[in-house]
Enzyme design. Structure first.
Site: not given
Ligand code: 13P
Length: 265
Positions: A97, A169
């Site tokens: 992450h 992400e």
């Molecule tokens: P948000 O949905 O708060 O933008 O976070 C995304 C995230 O990092 C999920 O792992």
């Protein structure tokens, strides 16, 4: 969206909710979410809440994910928890992450070792990849995704890659980093890149069967739009997963879309 694999909706609770609060959220989610054959709902509580939550969830509705673990199976590593310790508790584990890469200095090699440890312990890795705002404006997105993805999956077999999940992400789209909404075309481009890199290394089966999901400011209003994207197998939700109404709304969107695609000729 794949017609054969259930849509994945993962709630990453990050460092929020103590054990009592986690239990309350599970209770509320349990009331609002029905078991759906085509939608797999995964909760990723803190490590501390994982065990109590595992005793409380209805297993027809929910699976669990850990947010992190250490890549050694056991030993003198004060403060760490291994994948071996999590194997009975968690079906999935988030690895790489951006918050771990940025705040805890996790390197490409750390992430690779963790992916290997997850697979060794029969926990499905959800490998998170994504470029920062700076990398994006420098035109480095392809290189960053290439490096993060290929380093992490290099030691795996094609069958192992086929089973895993890759979450795109973009750091600048995460609510706590930038909250900038990613454009569908931009996301689809990276999804295609992820599958083509996997195809090149592991062949078409692995590229078609690996699940690729999206994360970054996903809420109940936006989820449908992301889930509709070409090649999107699910969403990874942060902030909105702490709100039972929003999270169950996201699960409902996934269900409606799966239901619609089932009816397609
Ligand atoms: P948000 O949905 O708060 O933008 O976070 C995304 C995230 O990092 C999920 O792992």
């Amino acid at each position: 969206m794949s017609l054969t694999k259930p849509t994945l909706v993962i709630g990453n609770w990050k460092m929020h909710l103590n054990v009592q609060e986690a239990s309350l959220l599970v209770h509320r989610l349990g009331k609002h979410i029905k078991p759906h054959r085509d939608v797999e709902v995964v909760l990723a509580p803190s490590l501390l809440a994982l065990q109590p939550v595992s005793l409380e969830i209805d297993r027809r509705k929910f699976r669990l994910a850990a947010q992190n673990a250490f890549y050694k199976d056991e030993g003198a590593y004060t403060g760490e928890v291994s994948f071996t310790m999590l194997r009975e508790l968690a079906h999935y584990v988030l690895i790489g992450h951006s918050e771990r890469r940025i705040y805890f200095g996790e390197t490409l090699e750390n992430v690779r070792d963790k992916v290997q440890a997850a697979v060794r312990n029969e926990i499905t890795p959800v490998l998170c990849v994504g470029e920062t705002k700076q990398e994006r404006s420098d035109g480095q997105t392809r290189r960053v995704i290439h490096d993060q993805l290929t380093t992490a999956i290099m030691p795996l077999t094609s069958e192992e890659v086929e089973q895993m999940v890759v979450a795109y992400e973009p750091v600048w789209a995460i609510s706590t980093f930038g909250h900038e909404l990613a454009k569908p075309g931009e996301i689809e481009k990276v999804f295609r890149l992820i599958r083509s890199e996997i195809k090149e290394l592991y062949g078409s089966n692995a590229a078609e069967n690996v699940r690729v999901i999206y994360g970054g400011s996903v809420d109940d209003q936006l989820a449908g739009g992301y889930l509709e994207l070409d090649d999107c197998d699910g969403v990874l939700v942060g902030a909105a997963s702490l709100n039972y109404k929003q999270f169950s709304g996201i699960v409902d969107s996934a269900y409606r879309l799966e239901h619609r695609s089932e009816k397609k000729p």
